[in-house]
Design an enzyme around this catalytic site. Structure first.
Site, mmCIF file in Angstrom:
data_model
loop_
_atom_site.group_PDB
_atom_site.id
_atom_site.type_symbol
_atom_site.label_atom_id
_atom_site.label_comp_id
_atom_site.label_asym_id
_atom_site.label_seq_id
_atom_site.Cartn_x
_atom_site.Cartn_y
_atom_site.Cartn_z
ATOM 1 N N GLU A 92 11.930 -1.521 3.462
ATOM 2 C CA GLU A 92 11.490 -0.129 3.634
ATOM 3 C C GLU A 92 12.636 0.808 3.235
ATOM 4 O O GLU A 92 13.800 0.430 3.285
ATOM 5 C CB GLU A 92 11.140 0.119 5.109
ATOM 6 C CG GLU A 92 9.864 -0.541 5.571
ATOM 7 C CD GLU A 92 8.612 0.279 5.251
ATOM 8 O OE1 GLU A 92 8.713 1.274 4.508
ATOM 9 O OE2 GLU A 92 7.533 -0.102 5.733
ATOM 10 N N HIS B 264 6.062 9.726 1.592
ATOM 11 C CA HIS B 264 4.821 10.483 1.799
ATOM 12 C C HIS B 264 4.889 11.906 1.239
ATOM 13 O O HIS B 264 3.942 12.668 1.392
ATOM 14 C CB HIS B 264 4.408 10.536 3.284
ATOM 15 C CG HIS B 264 4.366 9.189 3.951
ATOM 16 N ND1 HIS B 264 3.998 9.014 5.249
ATOM 17 C CD2 HIS B 264 4.632 7.938 3.487
ATOM 18 C CE1 HIS B 264 4.055 7.720 5.567
ATOM 19 N NE2 HIS B 264 4.445 7.052 4.506
ATOM 20 N N GLU C 7 0.030 -1.146 5.586
ATOM 21 C CA GLU C 7 1.063 -0.768 6.555
ATOM 22 C C GLU C 7 0.917 0.699 6.961
ATOM 23 O O GLU C 7 1.317 1.083 8.054
ATOM 24 C CB GLU C 7 2.458 -0.996 5.960
ATOM 25 C CG GLU C 7 3.614 -0.801 6.943
ATOM 26 C CD GLU C 7 4.112 0.629 7.045
ATOM 27 O OE1 GLU C 7 4.837 0.934 8.011
ATOM 28 O OE2 GLU C 7 3.776 1.456 6.169
ATOM 29 N N ASP D 21 0.824 -1.219 0.000
ATOM 30 C CA ASP D 21 0.000 0.000 0.000
ATOM 31 C C ASP D 21 0.854 1.262 0.000
ATOM 32 O O ASP D 21 2.058 1.238 0.288
ATOM 33 C CB ASP D 21 -0.961 0.009 1.197
ATOM 34 C CG ASP D 21 -0.238 0.040 2.560
ATOM 35 O OD1 ASP D 21 0.774 -0.658 2.702
ATOM 36 O OD2 ASP D 21 -0.709 0.771 3.445
HETATM 37 ZN ZN LIG Z 1 6.711 2.093 4.264
#
Ligand SMILES: [Zn+2]
Length: 356
Positions: free
Chosen positions: A158, A332, A129, A75
């Site tokens: 990650e 993000h 997540e 996601d």
């Molecule tokens: Zn992540």
């Protein structure tokens, strides 16, 4: 829809990164990408594949002595005008490029192209997540199919910009309360002021010296911070209650119980109420697969200061670390991107480790 993850795409992790980015998969909307990934893995003869919700697991059964998990979440955070992906020079731009479709691409590329790794491998492509823990695919698998998570080491792909971040710090929030007695401020001597009493709480925070702890070569810096203060009744009332919310970020050599014990010592004489807590994770770099991994990467590991899914593995007794091509500071962000060179370095490193 025809699956965009064709054999031509799967052989090149850079092309694969773009293809994964272009399958939009905001949290709770991962069905399409999970279908595509499952379809790819089901065709690979050296893997057996299982699925729960939109989490897909595939593993080799080669009878190796040790098993390693490569995991990545499917996601992304909500799209921010940054899809479909674009390429400018050495950079792929788009939602989820760094966090963490580039990491997912490394795992999926390996799953398809590496039939005889030196350890048995479990690939986990999981959902949700980026949102509340109750939806987290790893959390669901840990509850419903804990056997899927049995391994000697887990690598979460990650974003770390090609460095190794091992373990993670724990976090605990407590409410420190002071009490007093209400009175009219015109006759303040009849009361006891709970806000004044909070001064002692703040002085202890001011004097506090947080520890720096090194474990397995990874350094963790603890922190103790007041994050909220509240109290007061009215403009003419001596307040009878005040509370200071305090957040301790603690190195993984402390358990949650020990962290609370420490807070009770710091705030001796005050009432404490725990409002939130999550354990840390030890780096666990002494196991053979981890040592060989560090040798393949060729750089010193660092401690992870934030809380990550690494701790979910640690809770199951599986040492885990983060290693991925993306830049974590871009996660993000609307201009999120990943360096093509870091993807190529990442796949070369994983091959050096898993197919020496
Ligand atoms: Zn992540």
């Amino acid at each position: 829809m025809a699956n965009p993850l064709t054999p031509d795409v799967l052989v090149d992790p850079v092309v694969l990164t773009r293809a994964l980015v272009d399958i939009q998969s905001v949290s709770r909307d991962e069905k399409v990408i999970a279908d595509c990934v499952e379809d790819v893995l089901a065709k690979v003869s050296h893997l057996s594949v299982r699925r729960v919700g939109n989490t897909v697991m595939a593993r080799t059964k080669l009878g190796r002595e040790q098993r390693v998990i490569l995991a990545g979440h499917l996601d992304t955070v909500p799209v921010n005008g940054n899809l479909p992906s674009t390429v400018v020079d050495d950079l792929i731009y788009g939602c989820g490029t760094a966090d963490m479709k580039a990491g997912v691409a490394l795992a999926l590329h390996l799953a398809v192209t590496l039939p005889d790794p030196q350890y048995d491998l479990t690939y986990l492509f999981y959902e949700a997540e980026e949102i509340e823990s109750e939806f987290n695919g790893l959390n669901l698998v840990a509850r419903e199919h804990p056997k899927w998570l049995e391994a000697d080491l887990a690598v979460l792909l990650e974003p770390t910009f090609g460095t190794v971040e091992a373990g993670c710090q724990g976090t605990m929030r407590v409410r420190v309360r002071t009490r007093g007695r209400r009175a009219h401020t015109a006759r303040a001597w009849r009361g006891v002021n709970a806000i004044h009493a909070a001064g002692e709480v703040l002085r202890r925070l001011e004097k506090y010296h947080p520890r720096t702890v090194t474990i397995d070569g990874c350094t963790y810096r603890e922190g103790l911070s007041a994050v909220r203060i509240s109290g007061g009744v009215a403009g003419n009332v001596v307040p009878d209650e005040c509370s200071v919310d305090v957040n301790l970020r603690f190195a993984p050599d402390r358990s949650e119980d020990q962290a609370l014990e420490h807070l009770r010592e710091v705030f001796d004489g005050f009432d404490l109420e725990v409002t939130d807590s999550a354990p840390g994770a030890l780096p666990g770099l002494d196991a053979a697969p981890a040592r060989e991994f560090l040798a393949a990467v060729g750089i010193e590991p660092a401690g992870k200061l934030g809380w990550t899914d690494v701790a979910r593995f640690a809770a199951l007794g599986v040492p885990a670390l983060n290693y991925g091509p993306g830049d974590p500071s871009l996660a993000h962000a609307p201009d999120e991107h990943v360096e093509i060179g870091k993807i190529r370095d990442g796949v070369a490193t994983l091959y050096r480790w898993l197919a020496p």
